[in-house]
Design a protein around this motif. Structure first.
Motif, short mmCIF file in Angstrom:
data_model
loop_
_atom_site.label_atom_id
_atom_site.label_comp_id
_atom_site.label_asym_id
_atom_site.label_seq_id
_atom_site.Cartn_x
_atom_site.Cartn_y
_atom_site.Cartn_z
N ASP A 31 5.89 -3.12 2.05
CA ASP A 31 5.91 -4.50 2.40
C ASP A 31 3.83 -4.71 2.67
O ASP A 31 3.42 -4.99 2.24
CB ASP A 31 6.18 -5.55 2.44
N LEU A 32 3.77 -4.48 3.97
CA LEU A 32 2.72 -5.18 4.90
C LEU A 32 2.61 -4.52 6.09
O LEU A 32 3.41 -3.62 6.56
CB LEU A 32 3.30 -6.57 5.81
N CYS B 50 3.95 -1.97 11.02
CA CYS B 50 4.72 -1.67 9.26
C CYS B 50 6.28 -2.81 9.72
O CYS B 50 6.85 -2.43 9.93
CB CYS B 50 4.83 0.28 9.17
N ILE B 51 5.47 -2.94 8.12
CA ILE B 51 6.48 -3.45 8.47
C ILE B 51 7.66 -4.60 6.23
O ILE B 51 6.90 -3.91 5.75
CB ILE B 51 6.31 -5.88 7.79
N LEU C 32 10.19 4.87 6.84
CA LEU C 32 8.69 4.99 6.52
C LEU C 32 8.16 6.01 7.36
O LEU C 32 8.39 6.12 9.37
CB LEU C 32 8.02 3.30 6.86
N ASP C 33 7.20 6.41 6.95
CA ASP C 33 7.11 8.13 7.52
C ASP C 33 5.72 7.80 8.68
O ASP C 33 4.49 7.68 8.34
CB ASP C 33 6.73 9.49 6.74
N TYR C 34 5.96 6.85 9.64
CA TYR C 34 4.55 6.47 10.73
C TYR C 34 5.36 6.05 11.70
O TYR C 34 6.44 5.74 12.32
CB TYR C 34 4.21 5.04 9.77
N TYR D 150 0.74 -1.13 -0.39
CA TYR D 150 0.34 -0.13 -0.05
C TYR D 150 0.47 1.42 0.50
O TYR D 150 1.81 1.34 0.64
CB TYR D 150 -1.04 0.27 1.07
N GLN D 151 0.25 2.47 -0.23
CA GLN D 151 1.35 3.56 -0.25
C GLN D 151 1.62 4.51 0.54
O GLN D 151 0.47 4.34 1.87
CB GLN D 151 0.64 4.56 -1.47
#
Length: 202
Positions: free
Chosen positions: A87-88, A98-99, A132-134, A67-68
């Protein structure tokens, strides 16, 4: 007989125990459905991620692949963001992860080289996850599929490989040696007796 193992050493990842147990069960089921003539882990990264995603759903979690998401890059001491893909992502009512995944195919009879390559993949996976910006936990995941060429891997080789995996730095580790996994060779004459999954916090 199947041999399976789950170890979680990081408290933040303890909620993932049922997902890892489900990953083992899903891998086992795939091998059983195809009577060990096909193994899910001798395929590419996406195939391995799909088993983990399915395992999350089976463990009553949710999962979404490819997903974006915004990613952070640092160039000349400046941080920039761009849109990429993760990825996942798996989550339940309380936890989300987030993986970013990598897959690592190594010769089971060359432990030093195998260790080096696995550590390289771990570094790549955690680096990708770190971009990852999370705000939720970001994990690097490395699927490890050791193989032997032409002949079946010996029990001593499999045990030595497991001991090597156990000694590697990781926040969680799981593996499965499916029954009859070495019944069928891959297209390039390799036997794949087991698969392992290492998780590391970014």
């Amino acid at each position: 007989m199947n041999d399976q193992y789950v170890r979680i050493s990081c408290p933040t990842l303890v909620p993932l125990k049922p997902v890892l147990q489900s990953w083992i069960a899903c891998t086992e089921r795939y091998v059983r459905v195809w009577d060990a003539d096909d193994l899910p882990y001798w395929y590419n990264e996406q195939a391995n991620v799909s088993i983990l995603a399915g395992a999350a759903w089976k463990a009553d979690w949710t999962a979404i692949e490819e997903y974006q998401i915004s990613k952070i890059a640092t160039e000349a001491s400046e941080k920039t963001t761009s849109i990429g893909r993760n990825d996942l992502y798996i989550a339940n009512d309380e936890w989300g992860y987030c993986i970013e995944a990598k897959v690592c195919y190594v010769a089971i009879d060359d432990l030093l080289n195998a260790q080096k390559r696995i550590l390289e993949k771990c570094a790549l996976a955690t680096d990708d996850a770190g971009r990852l910006d999370y705000h939720e936990p970001r994990l690097g995941a490395v699927f490890v599929a050791p193989h032997s060429l032409d002949v079946e891997a010996e029990a001593e080789q499999i045990q030595a490989f497991k001991e090597m995996l156990h000694a590697l730095p990781s926040d969680a580790l799981a593996w499965i040696t499916p029954e009859n996994a070495q019944k069928t060779r891959s297209h390039d004459n390799k036997h794949y007796p087991m698969v392992a999954l290492l998780l590391l916090r970014a």
